[in-house]
Write an enzyme that holds these catalytic residues in place. Sequence first.
Site, short mmCIF file in Angstrom:
data_model
loop_
_atom_site.label_atom_id
_atom_site.label_comp_id
_atom_site.label_asym_id
_atom_site.label_seq_id
_atom_site.Cartn_x
_atom_site.Cartn_y
_atom_site.Cartn_z
N GLU A 157 7.89 2.86 -5.96
CA GLU A 157 8.01 2.39 -4.58
C GLU A 157 8.10 3.58 -3.63
O GLU A 157 8.62 4.63 -3.99
CB GLU A 157 9.28 1.54 -4.42
N ASP A 186 4.07 3.15 7.06
CA ASP A 186 3.31 2.92 8.29
C ASP A 186 4.14 2.39 9.44
O ASP A 186 5.26 1.90 9.26
CB ASP A 186 2.19 1.92 8.00
N LYS A 238 0.81 -1.20 0.00
CA LYS A 238 0.00 0.00 0.00
C LYS A 238 0.86 1.27 0.00
O LYS A 238 0.40 2.34 -0.32
CB LYS A 238 -0.88 0.05 1.27
N GLY A 239 2.09 1.12 0.46
CA GLY A 239 2.93 2.27 0.74
C GLY A 239 3.13 3.28 -0.38
O GLY A 239 3.25 4.48 -0.13
N ARG A 262 0.28 6.43 7.77
CA ARG A 262 0.47 6.50 6.31
C ARG A 262 0.05 7.86 5.77
O ARG A 262 0.56 8.33 4.76
CB ARG A 262 -0.36 5.41 5.62
N PHE A 314 13.43 4.38 11.62
CA PHE A 314 12.05 3.93 11.39
C PHE A 314 11.23 5.12 10.88
O PHE A 314 10.84 5.98 11.65
CB PHE A 314 11.47 3.38 12.69
N VAL A 315 11.00 5.15 9.59
CA VAL A 315 10.28 6.28 9.01
C VAL A 315 8.82 5.94 8.74
O VAL A 315 8.47 4.80 8.43
CB VAL A 315 10.96 6.79 7.71
N ASP A 324 14.52 -0.96 0.93
CA ASP A 324 15.18 -1.30 2.19
C ASP A 324 16.19 -2.42 1.88
O ASP A 324 17.28 -2.15 1.36
CB ASP A 324 14.05 -1.75 3.12
C1 PRP Z 1 7.63 -1.77 2.02
C2 PRP Z 1 7.88 -0.92 0.78
C3 PRP Z 1 8.51 -1.87 -0.17
C4 PRP Z 1 9.25 -2.83 0.72
C5 PRP Z 1 10.70 -2.49 0.73
O1 PRP Z 1 6.41 -2.42 1.90
O2 PRP Z 1 6.68 -0.37 0.28
O3 PRP Z 1 7.56 -2.55 -0.96
O4 PRP Z 1 8.72 -2.68 2.05
O5 PRP Z 1 11.41 -3.34 1.55
P1 PRP Z 1 12.56 -4.30 1.02
O6 PRP Z 1 13.46 -3.47 0.17
O7 PRP Z 1 13.22 -4.77 2.30
O8 PRP Z 1 11.92 -5.43 0.28
P2 PRP Z 1 5.71 -3.19 3.10
O9 PRP Z 1 6.06 -4.65 3.01
O10 PRP Z 1 6.04 -2.51 4.40
O11 PRP Z 1 4.17 -3.06 2.75
P3 PRP Z 1 3.23 -1.73 2.67
O12 PRP Z 1 3.68 -0.97 1.45
O13 PRP Z 1 1.85 -2.27 2.50
O14 PRP Z 1 3.43 -0.95 3.93
#
Ligand code: PRP
Length: 173
Positions: A97, A157, A41-42, A163, A150-151, A101
Site C-alpha cells: 500500500e 494524488d 493506483k497509488g 502521483r 493532505f499528502v 488512513d
Molecule cells: C488510498 C490508498 C489506500 C486507501 C487507504 O487509495 O492507496 O488504498 O486509500 O485509505 P483507508 O485506510 O482510509 O482505507 P485511494 O482510494 O485514494 O485510491 P488510489 O490508490 O487509486 O489513489
Amino acid sequence: MAEKVGILIGEAEVEAKIEEMAAAISKEYEGKTVHIIGVLKGSVFFMCELAKKLTIPVTMDFMSVSSYGDGTTSSGIVRLVKDLDESIEGREVILIEDIMDSGRTLSYLVKILKERKPASFKVITLLDKPDRRVVDIEPDMTGFIIPDRFVVGYGLDCAQKYRNLPYIGVIEE
Ligand code: PRP
C-alpha cells in the site's frame, strides 16, 4: 486553481527508506519467492521501486478497490473493482500500500485475501496516518508515520494529479 505543494519527505529520504525496507524483506524471505500485490493506483510507484531493490525472486499481481462516498468522506463500504489475475494459495504474499488512513481498505483486503489460503500474508505500507484510523488494524511494516495532512506524490494524488512527484509532497493550505 493550482494547489501549492510543499515537500514533506524528500526524494533521497524516500529512496533510502525503500532500500532499507527491501533489504529487510529480502533477508526475511531468503530462499523463497515473494508474491507482491499492489493496490491500484497509488501503490504502483512504491511497489516498482521496492521490487527493483529486492534481491529475492518476485512475482507480481494487482487489484483495485473503491470506497463508496461523496468524494471527501468515505462511507466505509469497500468494493472490489479488479480482482487478482492469479491464485495466491500457498504463496508468500505481501500486500503493498502507498498509504494507510482509516484502515478500511486494508481491513477489507486482509479479510478476502486471507480466505484464499496464502502460505503467509503480510502488509507493508510506505506511509501511515495512525491518527485517522477507525478500524483496529496495523501494517506489518511501515516506511514513514506521518501527521494528518493532505499528502501527494509517489503514487498519491489530489484529484488524480501529482502521483508522479518523486517525493512526498503536502498540499499547503
Ligand atoms: C488510498 C490508498 C489506500 C486507501 C487507504 O487509495 O492507496 O488504498 O486509500 O485509505 P483507508 O485506510 O482510509 O482505507 P485511494 O482510494 O485514494 O485510491 P488510489 O490508490 O487509486 O489513489
